[in-house]
Design an enzyme around this catalytic site. Structure first.
Site, PDB file in Angstrom:
ATOM      1  N   SER A 151      79.983 -26.025  35.980  1.00  0.00           N
ATOM      2  CA  SER A 151      79.014 -25.026  35.492  1.00  0.00           C
ATOM      3  C   SER A 151      78.725 -23.891  36.462  1.00  0.00           C
ATOM      4  O   SER A 151      78.077 -22.922  36.073  1.00  0.00           O
ATOM      5  CB  SER A 151      77.701 -25.710  35.124  1.00  0.00           C
ATOM      6  OG  SER A 151      77.819 -26.247  33.849  1.00  0.00           O
ATOM      7  N   LYS A 175      79.660 -20.581  35.321  1.00  0.00           N
ATOM      8  CA  LYS A 175      78.827 -19.819  34.382  1.00  0.00           C
ATOM      9  C   LYS A 175      78.267 -18.556  35.027  1.00  0.00           C
ATOM     10  O   LYS A 175      78.071 -17.553  34.348  1.00  0.00           O
ATOM     11  CB  LYS A 175      77.684 -20.703  33.857  1.00  0.00           C
ATOM     12  CG  LYS A 175      78.177 -21.820  32.926  1.00  0.00           C
ATOM     13  CD  LYS A 175      77.076 -22.829  32.625  1.00  0.00           C
ATOM     14  CE  LYS A 175      77.595 -23.929  31.694  1.00  0.00           C
ATOM     15  NZ  LYS A 175      76.660 -25.061  31.586  1.00  0.00           N
ATOM     16  N   TYR A 203      86.119 -21.144  28.221  1.00  0.00           N
ATOM     17  CA  TYR A 203      84.980 -21.756  28.932  1.00  0.00           C
ATOM     18  C   TYR A 203      85.444 -22.989  29.717  1.00  0.00           C
ATOM     19  O   TYR A 203      85.116 -23.156  30.898  1.00  0.00           O
ATOM     20  CB  TYR A 203      83.897 -22.135  27.906  1.00  0.00           C
ATOM     21  CG  TYR A 203      82.859 -23.095  28.440  1.00  0.00           C
ATOM     22  CD1 TYR A 203      81.808 -22.649  29.236  1.00  0.00           C
ATOM     23  CD2 TYR A 203      82.939 -24.471  28.172  1.00  0.00           C
ATOM     24  CE1 TYR A 203      80.867 -23.532  29.743  1.00  0.00           C
ATOM     25  CE2 TYR A 203      82.008 -25.357  28.675  1.00  0.00           C
ATOM     26  CZ  TYR A 203      80.981 -24.890  29.463  1.00  0.00           C
ATOM     27  OH  TYR A 203      80.053 -25.763  29.981  1.00  0.00           O
ATOM     28  N   TYR A 229      69.251 -26.627  35.503  1.00  0.00           N
ATOM     29  CA  TYR A 229      68.930 -27.171  34.170  1.00  0.00           C
ATOM     30  C   TYR A 229      67.455 -27.490  34.054  1.00  0.00           C
ATOM     31  O   TYR A 229      66.623 -26.737  34.545  1.00  0.00           O
ATOM     32  CB  TYR A 229      69.806 -28.394  33.864  1.00  0.00           C
ATOM     33  CG  TYR A 229      71.269 -28.071  33.893  1.00  0.00           C
ATOM     34  CD1 TYR A 229      71.776 -27.070  33.073  1.00  0.00           C
ATOM     35  CD2 TYR A 229      72.137 -28.726  34.739  1.00  0.00           C
ATOM     36  CE1 TYR A 229      73.126 -26.760  33.089  1.00  0.00           C
ATOM     37  CE2 TYR A 229      73.478 -28.424  34.758  1.00  0.00           C
ATOM     38  CZ  TYR A 229      73.967 -27.430  33.936  1.00  0.00           C
ATOM     39  OH  TYR A 229      75.286 -27.114  33.955  1.00  0.00           O
ATOM     40  N   VAL A 288      78.732 -30.241  37.253  1.00  0.00           N
ATOM     41  CA  VAL A 288      78.878 -31.704  37.199  1.00  0.00           C
ATOM     42  C   VAL A 288      80.072 -32.220  38.018  1.00  0.00           C
ATOM     43  O   VAL A 288      80.230 -33.427  38.181  1.00  0.00           O
ATOM     44  CB  VAL A 288      78.977 -32.259  35.752  1.00  0.00           C
ATOM     45  CG1 VAL A 288      77.665 -32.099  35.016  1.00  0.00           C
ATOM     46  CG2 VAL A 288      80.127 -31.644  34.993  1.00  0.00           C
TER      47      VAL A 288
HETATM   48  N1  GLU Z   1      82.379 -28.464  31.710  1.00  0.00           N
HETATM   49  C1  GLU Z   1      81.102 -29.107  31.705  1.00  0.00           C
HETATM   50  C2  GLU Z   1      80.559 -29.223  30.305  1.00  0.00           C
HETATM   51  O1  GLU Z   1      80.670 -28.325  29.554  1.00  0.00           O
HETATM   52  C3  GLU Z   1      80.163 -28.366  32.597  1.00  0.00           C
HETATM   53  C4  GLU Z   1      78.788 -28.988  32.676  1.00  0.00           C
HETATM   54  C5  GLU Z   1      78.114 -28.816  34.017  1.00  0.00           C
HETATM   55  O2  GLU Z   1      78.737 -28.608  35.038  1.00  0.00           O
HETATM   56  O3  GLU Z   1      76.891 -28.944  34.033  1.00  0.00           O
HETATM   57  O4  GLU Z   1      80.025 -30.219  29.912  1.00  0.00           O
END
Ligand code: GLU
Length: 311
Positions: A66, A69, A190, A242, A260
Site C-alpha cells: 500500500s 498508493k 493497482y 488506516y 502489508v
Molecule cells: N495489495 C494489498 C491489498 O490490496 C495492499 C494492502 C496493504 O498494503 O495494506 O490488499
C-alpha cells in the site's frame, strides 16, 4: 548531535521494535507474503543532507504494497490536478479497515480517501489511460532513488489469484460511476504497483524527498511539485495507518504510510525520511514493530510534528 549518539538512539528504537515482533503475524491473505520471515527488521534513515543510517535488514527486498498508493496519488495529482483527482476520491479518514467496502456501499458516492483500497483502485482507474505500468515503475524508481525496483512476479500472481475482495470493490466502484475506465485493467495496474520490490533504504530515500518538499538534495533536481508533496504528507498523517491513523498521529506524530508487505515510510518534515521493514503485522495490517520503534525515535530525537523538542 554526534553520529555516535544518533546511532545509539537508533539502536534503542530498533530494540523496542524487535520486542514487539512476537505479538504480530505475517500477512497470509496473499499466500506468497506468508513466506516472509517474521523476525526480519530493518531501519533506514536518510537525512535531508543525503546521509544514511542503517540498522538490520535494510537491503532485503519486499513488496511495497500500500505504500505504492502515495506514489500513484502523486503521479495522478501531478498530471491531472487536484480538482480532477479529488472529484473522484475524498480526503477524509475512514475509520474502516483498508479493504472495507461497507461505508462506500451504504453511505457514500466516493471512497473516503486514496489510502484505502477503494480509493487507490479509483486512482489507478484514472492513471490507466495515461500511463503504462512500465512508466509508473520508472516513476517509482525515480522517487525512491532506486533503479533496481522491479515487479515481484510471485507476489503479483499470488495476489491476482486471491483478488476477489478487491475485484468486488472495483466493480462496486464501477456500478456507482466512480470507475469509468477498464475495471480489470485498473485492478491489474493497482496490484502490479503493490507488487514492486523495494527496500527499507529505498523507502527512506522517498521519505527524504518528501521531507525536502520534493527536491532530490543529491542533484538539486525537483522530483515532485511542492503542492503535491504537501497533499501527500497531509494524507499520510490523517489516513496513512488506516484505522490506526489517529492514535499513531497522537503517539508518534510522524506522517507515515504502511503496507502489508511490512514496509513503513515516514517523513519528518525538513529533516529526514525513514524506512522500516518488519513483516510481522498488527491486527490493522501495520508493521507491529513500527509504532514502538518510531515512537522511541520521535521522543528521543524530537520528531513529533507538533513537538520538536525532546520529551
Ligand atoms: N495489495 C494489498 C491489498 O490490496 C495492499 C494492502 C496493504 O498494503 O495494506 O490488499
Amino acid at each position: 548531535m554526534e553520529k555516535e549518539k544518533i546511532m545509539s538512539i537508533l539502536e534503542g528504537a530498533f530494540d523496542k521494535g524487535r520486542e514487539a515482533i512476537p505479538g504480530g503475524a505475517v500477512a497470509t491473505y496473499i499466500p506468497e507474503l506468508g513466506k516472509a520471515d517474521k523476525n526480519n527488521l530493518g531501519l533506514s534513515i536518510c537525512t535531508k543532507y543525503g546521509e544514511h543510517y542503517n540498522i538490520g535488514d535494510t537491503t532485503t527486498r519486499f513488496t511495497i504494497q500500500s505504500i505504492s498508493k502515495i506514489i500513484s496519488l502523486a503521479l495522478a495529482l501531478e498530471h491531472m490536478g487536484v480538482e480532477k483527482v479529488f472529484a473522484k476520491v475524498g480526503m477524509e479518514p475512514s475509520g474502516e479497515a483498508f479493504n472495507s467496502l461497507v461505508e462506500l456501499d451504504l453511505n457514500s458516492n466516493k471512497p473516503f480517501n486514496p489510502m484505502i483500497n477503494s480509493g487507490a483502485l479509483t486512482v489507478s482507474s484514472l492513471l490507466l489511460p495515461e500511463f503504462t505500468f512500465e512508466q509508473m515503475t520508472d516513476y517509482t524508481r525515480k522517487v525512491c532513488l532506486d533503479p533496481e525496483i522491479a515487479i515481484n512476479e510471485a507476489v503479483f500472481q499470488s495476489e491476482m489469484s486471491h483478488i476477489s475482495r478487491n475485484r468486488a470493490i472495483a466493480y462496486l466502484l464501477e456500478s456507482k460511476g466512480i470507475i469509468e475506465t477498464d475495471v480489470e485493467g485498473s485492478l491489474e495496474l493497482y496490484t502490479k504497483m503493490c507488487s514492486l520490490n523495494v527496500t527499507a533504504e529505498s523507502l527512506s530515500n522517498f521519505g527524504m524527498i518528501l521531507a525536502t518538499g520534493g527536491i532530490n538534495p543529491k542533484t538539486g533536481e525537483r522530483v515532485i511539485s511542492g503542492r503535491t508533496v504537501a497533499i501527500i504528507k497531509t494524507i499520510m498523517l490523517t489516513c496513512g495507518m488506516y484505522d490506526g491513523s489517529g492514535e499513531f498521529a497522537v503517539r508518534v506524530g510522524i506522517p507515515t504510510k504502511s503496507g502489508v508487505g511490512g514496509g513503513l515510510l515516514s517523513v519528518v518534515d525538513d529533516r529526514m525520511g525513514i524506512g522500516v521493514y518488519g513483516p510481522s503485522l498488527d491486527e490493522k495490517g501495520n508493521c507491529i514493530a513500527g509504532r514502538p520503534l518510531l515512537q522511541h525515535l520521535s521522543e528521543e530525537l524530537g520528531l513529533h510534528i507538533f513537538n520538536r523538542s525532546r520529551f
